[in-house]
Design a protein around this motif. Structure first.
Motif, PDB file in Angstrom:
ATOM      1  N   THR A  81     -19.797   6.149  -0.501  1.00  0.00           N
ATOM      2  CA  THR A  81     -19.331   7.035  -1.574  1.00  0.00           C
ATOM      3  C   THR A  81     -20.414   7.975  -2.097  1.00  0.00           C
ATOM      4  O   THR A  81     -20.180   8.703  -3.058  1.00  0.00           O
ATOM      5  CB  THR A  81     -18.806   6.207  -2.757  1.00  0.00           C
ATOM      6  OG1 THR A  81     -19.845   5.318  -3.222  1.00  0.00           O
ATOM      7  CG2 THR A  81     -17.602   5.375  -2.349  1.00  0.00           C
ATOM      8  N   GLU A  82     -21.583   7.991  -1.465  1.00  0.00           N
ATOM      9  CA  GLU A  82     -22.678   8.777  -2.018  1.00  0.00           C
ATOM     10  C   GLU A  82     -22.395  10.279  -2.035  1.00  0.00           C
ATOM     11  O   GLU A  82     -22.982  11.021  -2.827  1.00  0.00           O
ATOM     12  CB  GLU A  82     -23.986   8.490  -1.266  1.00  0.00           C
ATOM     13  CG  GLU A  82     -23.965   8.833   0.204  1.00  0.00           C
ATOM     14  CD  GLU A  82     -25.269   8.449   0.891  1.00  0.00           C
ATOM     15  OE1 GLU A  82     -26.171   7.930   0.190  1.00  0.00           O
ATOM     16  OE2 GLU A  82     -25.384   8.647   2.110  1.00  0.00           O
ATOM     17  N   ASP A  83     -21.490  10.741  -1.182  1.00  0.00           N
ATOM     18  CA  ASP A  83     -21.157  12.166  -1.162  1.00  0.00           C
ATOM     19  C   ASP A  83     -19.902  12.488  -1.971  1.00  0.00           C
ATOM     20  O   ASP A  83     -19.470  13.638  -2.009  1.00  0.00           O
ATOM     21  CB  ASP A  83     -20.950  12.650   0.282  1.00  0.00           C
ATOM     22  CG  ASP A  83     -22.243  12.612   1.093  1.00  0.00           C
ATOM     23  OD1 ASP A  83     -23.315  12.803   0.486  1.00  0.00           O
ATOM     24  OD2 ASP A  83     -22.169  12.390   2.317  1.00  0.00           O
ATOM     25  N   SER A  84     -19.314  11.496  -2.605  1.00  0.00           N
ATOM     26  CA  SER A  84     -18.104  11.726  -3.388  1.00  0.00           C
ATOM     27  C   SER A  84     -18.469  12.136  -4.809  1.00  0.00           C
ATOM     28  O   SER A  84     -19.382  11.567  -5.420  1.00  0.00           O
ATOM     29  CB  SER A  84     -17.234  10.462  -3.435  1.00  0.00           C
ATOM     30  OG  SER A  84     -16.144  10.640  -4.321  1.00  0.00           O
ATOM     31  N   GLY A  85     -17.755  13.094  -5.325  1.00  0.00           N
ATOM     32  CA  GLY A  85     -17.987  13.531  -6.693  1.00  0.00           C
ATOM     33  C   GLY A  85     -17.192  12.748  -7.714  1.00  0.00           C
ATOM     34  O   GLY A  85     -17.366  12.955  -8.920  1.00  0.00           O
ATOM     35  N   TRP A  86     -16.312  11.839  -7.255  1.00  0.00           N
ATOM     36  CA  TRP A  86     -15.478  11.134  -8.242  1.00  0.00           C
ATOM     37  C   TRP A  86     -15.265   9.654  -7.962  1.00  0.00           C
ATOM     38  O   TRP A  86     -14.841   8.913  -8.843  1.00  0.00           O
ATOM     39  CB  TRP A  86     -14.121  11.840  -8.357  1.00  0.00           C
ATOM     40  CG  TRP A  86     -13.239  11.724  -7.148  1.00  0.00           C
ATOM     41  CD1 TRP A  86     -13.355  12.387  -5.977  1.00  0.00           C
ATOM     42  CD2 TRP A  86     -12.085  10.884  -7.015  1.00  0.00           C
ATOM     43  NE1 TRP A  86     -12.355  12.021  -5.104  1.00  0.00           N
ATOM     44  CE2 TRP A  86     -11.547  11.112  -5.719  1.00  0.00           C
ATOM     45  CE3 TRP A  86     -11.434   9.984  -7.856  1.00  0.00           C
ATOM     46  CZ2 TRP A  86     -10.419  10.468  -5.241  1.00  0.00           C
ATOM     47  CZ3 TRP A  86     -10.300   9.323  -7.385  1.00  0.00           C
ATOM     48  CH2 TRP A  86      -9.801   9.579  -6.093  1.00  0.00           C
ATOM     49  N   ILE A  87     -15.600   9.181  -6.765  1.00  0.00           N
ATOM     50  CA  ILE A  87     -15.459   7.758  -6.458  1.00  0.00           C
ATOM     51  C   ILE A  87     -16.808   7.072  -6.628  1.00  0.00           C
ATOM     52  O   ILE A  87     -17.815   7.504  -6.066  1.00  0.00           O
ATOM     53  CB  ILE A  87     -14.934   7.534  -5.029  1.00  0.00           C
ATOM     54  CG1 ILE A  87     -13.622   8.277  -4.805  1.00  0.00           C
ATOM     55  CG2 ILE A  87     -14.743   6.041  -4.765  1.00  0.00           C
ATOM     56  CD1 ILE A  87     -13.133   8.234  -3.369  1.00  0.00           C
ATOM     57  N   THR A  88     -16.834   5.984  -7.386  1.00  0.00           N
ATOM     58  CA  THR A  88     -18.064   5.263  -7.664  1.00  0.00           C
ATOM     59  C   THR A  88     -17.923   3.798  -7.243  1.00  0.00           C
ATOM     60  O   THR A  88     -16.827   3.327  -6.942  1.00  0.00           O
ATOM     61  CB  THR A  88     -18.403   5.311  -9.171  1.00  0.00           C
ATOM     62  OG1 THR A  88     -17.427   4.550  -9.889  1.00  0.00           O
ATOM     63  CG2 THR A  88     -18.406   6.737  -9.679  1.00  0.00           C
ATOM     64  N   VAL A  89     -19.035   3.096  -7.239  1.00  0.00           N
ATOM     65  CA  VAL A  89     -19.047   1.669  -6.914  1.00  0.00           C
ATOM     66  C   VAL A  89     -19.560   0.910  -8.130  1.00  0.00           C
ATOM     67  O   VAL A  89     -20.570   1.292  -8.729  1.00  0.00           O
ATOM     68  CB  VAL A  89     -19.952   1.376  -5.698  1.00  0.00           C
ATOM     69  CG1 VAL A  89     -19.973  -0.116  -5.390  1.00  0.00           C
ATOM     70  CG2 VAL A  89     -19.479   2.167  -4.493  1.00  0.00           C
ATOM     71  N   ASP A  90     -18.868  -0.145  -8.487  1.00  0.00           N
ATOM     72  CA  ASP A  90     -19.283  -0.959  -9.627  1.00  0.00           C
ATOM     73  C   ASP A  90     -19.616  -2.370  -9.144  1.00  0.00           C
ATOM     74  O   ASP A  90     -18.835  -2.981  -8.407  1.00  0.00           O
ATOM     75  CB  ASP A  90     -18.171  -1.010 -10.678  1.00  0.00           C
ATOM     76  CG  ASP A  90     -18.650  -1.633 -11.968  1.00  0.00           C
ATOM     77  OD1 ASP A  90     -19.072  -0.885 -12.871  1.00  0.00           O
ATOM     78  OD2 ASP A  90     -18.621  -2.887 -12.075  1.00  0.00           O
ATOM     79  N   SER A  91     -20.747  -2.886  -9.574  1.00  0.00           N
ATOM     80  CA  SER A  91     -21.233  -4.173  -9.080  1.00  0.00           C
ATOM     81  C   SER A  91     -20.880  -5.351  -9.983  1.00  0.00           C
ATOM     82  O   SER A  91     -21.166  -6.498  -9.634  1.00  0.00           O
ATOM     83  CB  SER A  91     -22.756  -4.117  -8.915  1.00  0.00           C
ATOM     84  OG  SER A  91     -23.388  -3.901 -10.180  1.00  0.00           O
ATOM     85  N   TRP A  92     -20.259  -5.094 -11.126  1.00  0.00           N
ATOM     86  CA  TRP A  92     -20.020  -6.156 -12.110  1.00  0.00           C
ATOM     87  C   TRP A  92     -19.288  -7.350 -11.498  1.00  0.00           C
ATOM     88  O   TRP A  92     -19.717  -8.496 -11.644  1.00  0.00           O
ATOM     89  CB  TRP A  92     -19.238  -5.612 -13.303  1.00  0.00           C
ATOM     90  CG  TRP A  92     -19.021  -6.619 -14.383  1.00  0.00           C
ATOM     91  CD1 TRP A  92     -19.907  -6.997 -15.346  1.00  0.00           C
ATOM     92  CD2 TRP A  92     -17.835  -7.400 -14.593  1.00  0.00           C
ATOM     93  NE1 TRP A  92     -19.351  -7.965 -16.153  1.00  0.00           N
ATOM     94  CE2 TRP A  92     -18.077  -8.230 -15.713  1.00  0.00           C
ATOM     95  CE3 TRP A  92     -16.601  -7.479 -13.949  1.00  0.00           C
ATOM     96  CZ2 TRP A  92     -17.127  -9.126 -16.196  1.00  0.00           C
ATOM     97  CZ3 TRP A  92     -15.646  -8.373 -14.428  1.00  0.00           C
ATOM     98  CH2 TRP A  92     -15.917  -9.184 -15.546  1.00  0.00           C
ATOM     99  N   GLU A  93     -18.196  -7.090 -10.819  1.00  0.00           N
ATOM    100  CA  GLU A  93     -17.434  -8.185 -10.216  1.00  0.00           C
ATOM    101  C   GLU A  93     -18.220  -8.844  -9.087  1.00  0.00           C
ATOM    102  O   GLU A  93     -18.243 -10.075  -8.965  1.00  0.00           O
ATOM    103  CB  GLU A  93     -16.096  -7.670  -9.673  1.00  0.00           C
ATOM    104  CG  GLU A  93     -15.254  -8.747  -9.020  1.00  0.00           C
ATOM    105  CD  GLU A  93     -13.982  -8.231  -8.376  1.00  0.00           C
ATOM    106  OE1 GLU A  93     -13.183  -9.050  -7.886  1.00  0.00           O
ATOM    107  OE2 GLU A  93     -13.782  -6.996  -8.352  1.00  0.00           O
ATOM    108  N   GLY A  94     -18.882  -8.033  -8.274  1.00  0.00           N
ATOM    109  CA  GLY A  94     -19.562  -8.544  -7.093  1.00  0.00           C
ATOM    110  C   GLY A  94     -20.724  -9.480  -7.373  1.00  0.00           C
ATOM    111  O   GLY A  94     -21.053 -10.320  -6.537  1.00  0.00           O
ATOM    112  N   ILE A  95     -21.351  -9.347  -8.542  1.00  0.00           N
ATOM    113  CA  ILE A  95     -22.526 -10.173  -8.840  1.00  0.00           C
ATOM    114  C   ILE A  95     -22.185 -11.407  -9.674  1.00  0.00           C
ATOM    115  O   ILE A  95     -23.072 -12.167 -10.050  1.00  0.00           O
ATOM    116  CB  ILE A  95     -23.613  -9.352  -9.562  1.00  0.00           C
ATOM    117  CG1 ILE A  95     -23.109  -8.853 -10.916  1.00  0.00           C
ATOM    118  CG2 ILE A  95     -24.081  -8.192  -8.686  1.00  0.00           C
ATOM    119  CD1 ILE A  95     -24.178  -8.133 -11.739  1.00  0.00           C
ATOM    120  N   GLN A  96     -20.904 -11.616  -9.942  1.00  0.00           N
ATOM    121  CA  GLN A  96     -20.518 -12.793 -10.724  1.00  0.00           C
ATOM    122  C   GLN A  96     -20.782 -14.066  -9.924  1.00  0.00           C
ATOM    123  O   GLN A  96     -20.586 -14.098  -8.708  1.00  0.00           O
ATOM    124  CB  GLN A  96     -19.039 -12.720 -11.103  1.00  0.00           C
ATOM    125  CG  GLN A  96     -18.675 -11.556 -12.004  1.00  0.00           C
ATOM    126  CD  GLN A  96     -19.398 -11.594 -13.330  1.00  0.00           C
ATOM    127  OE1 GLN A  96     -19.478 -12.643 -13.985  1.00  0.00           O
ATOM    128  NE2 GLN A  96     -19.940 -10.453 -13.734  1.00  0.00           N
TER     129      GLN A  96
END
Length: 279
Positions: A81-96
Motif C-alpha cells: 500500500t505504499e503507493d496508495s494515497g488512501w489505503i493504510t495498514v494498521d497494526s493494532w490487531e496484528g500485535i495483540q
C-alpha cells in the motif's frame, strides 16, 4: 477544495472508512482491488464518499493453519500500500497477544475515527498520506456517528457466508457489525450472497446495511493458491505487488514447513466459543 473525484468538500455525502480484517497471508492484488471496487460502488450511489481504507491483519493468536508471523504480514501489507494515497495498514490487531473478535476490532477503529474528528494527531500513517486523508475529513468535525464518518467492514462473500458457521461468530457480534456499522461485500465467482442474506434472519433484518459489489472482471486470486505456488517454487509475479514478491524471496517465506504451522491447533474462535457453549 475538491475531492479526487472533483466533488465539493461541502457536499452532503456520508464519509465512509472501509476496514478489511483478515489473514492477508500474503496480501494479494485482489485484496487491494476489493478496496477500489468497494469505493467505486459506494460513490456511484451518490450517497457516500470513501475517504480512507484500512487493512488490519489478524494476530498470530488466530491459529489458522499456515499463518506466518504477523510481523511479516504487516510489512508485506505496508509494502503493498505504499503507493496508495488512501489505503493504510494498521497494526493494532496484528500485535495483540491473543485473538480478538472482529467486532472488537471494528469498535476500536470506530472509536479512533471519532477521535480523529477532533484530534489531527490520532492517525499514525506517514505524513503525506496522513495529510491527504485528513483533507477528506475536513468539514466533518461537527457531526457524530451516522451523521459524520461511517465505518464499514469490507469483505468477500466467503466471509459473509461464514456468519452461518456454528461457533465462528457470536450472533451479537454480527448484529453489531452489520446493524450498527455496515458491510461491503465483494462477490467472487460461485458465490450467491443474496441467497445467503435471504436465508439468514439476522442479515435479512439489516439487509439495507449490506452493500453487494459485483466483480465483473473474474479474478480468482486467493492467498491459498499463492502459497501453493510459492511452495512449488512457481512464479507469483503479477498476482502480488512486486515489493511483496521481493520481500517473500528475501525472507524465504511460505515453505512446506510453514504451511503446517497450526495444523494440529483448533482455530481460536472455535476454541473460545465451543468452551462457552459447553459450559
Amino acid at each position: 477544495m475538491l475531492t479526487q473525484n472533483n466533488s465539493p468538500m461541502s457536499d452532503n455525502r456520508t464519509k465512509v472508512v472501509l476496514l478489511a480484517c483478515g489473514s492477508f497471508n500474503p496480501i494479494t492484488n485482489m485484496h487491494l482491488r476489493m478496496f477500489e471496487l468497494a469505493r467505486d460502488h459506494l460513490e456511484d450511489t451518490g450517497q457516500y464518499m470513501v475517504v480512507k481504507g484500512i487493512i488490519s491483519p489478524v494476530c498470530d493468536g488466530y491459529k489458522k493453519k499456515g499463518l506466518i508471523e504477523a510481523c511479516h504480514r504487516l510489512e508485506m501489507a505496508r509494502l503493498a500500500t505504499e503507493d496508495s494515497g488512501w489505503i493504510t495498514v494498521d497494526s493494532w490487531e496484528g500485535i495483540q497477544p491473543e485473538w480478538l473478535e472482529t467486532a472488537k476490532v471494528v469498535r476500536h477503529h470506530y472509536e479512533e475515527l471519532l477521535a480523529m474528528e477532533n484530534d489531527d494527531d490520532v492517525d499514525t500513517v506517514k505524513y503525506v498520506k496522513k495529510r491527504r486523508i485528513e483533507e477528506n475529513f475536513e468539514g466533518s468535525a461537527s457531526h457524530n456517528g451516522r451523521d459524520g464518518v461511517r465505518l464499514m467492514l469490507l469483505c468477500g462473500a466467503d466471509v459473509l457466508e461464514s456468519f452461518g458457521i456454528p461457533n465462528l461468530w457470536k450472533p451479537e457480534d454480527i448484529v453489531e457489525i452489520v446493524g450498527s456499522h455496515g458491510l461491503v461485500c465483494v462477490t467472487r465467482s460461485g458465490n450467491d450472497p443474496h441467497k445467503f442474506i435471504h436465508e439468514s434472519d439476522v442479515l435479512w433484518k439489516y439487509r439495507k446495511n449490506i452493500h453487494i459489489v459485483h466483480e465483473w472482471v473474474t479474478n480468482d486470486i486467493s492467498a491459498t493458491h499463492v502459497r501453493r505456488a510459492l511452495r512449488r517454487c512457481r512464479s507469483v509475479r503479477y498476482l502480488l505487488p512486486d515489493g511483496v514478491v521481493r520481500y517473500i524471496k528475501e525472507h524465504g517465506l511460505y515453505s512446506a514447513e510453514s504451511e503446517q504451522k497450526n495444523a494440529d491447533v483448533i482455530l481460536a474462535p472455535f476454541q473460545r466459543y465451543s468452551r462457552a457453549s459447553s459450559s
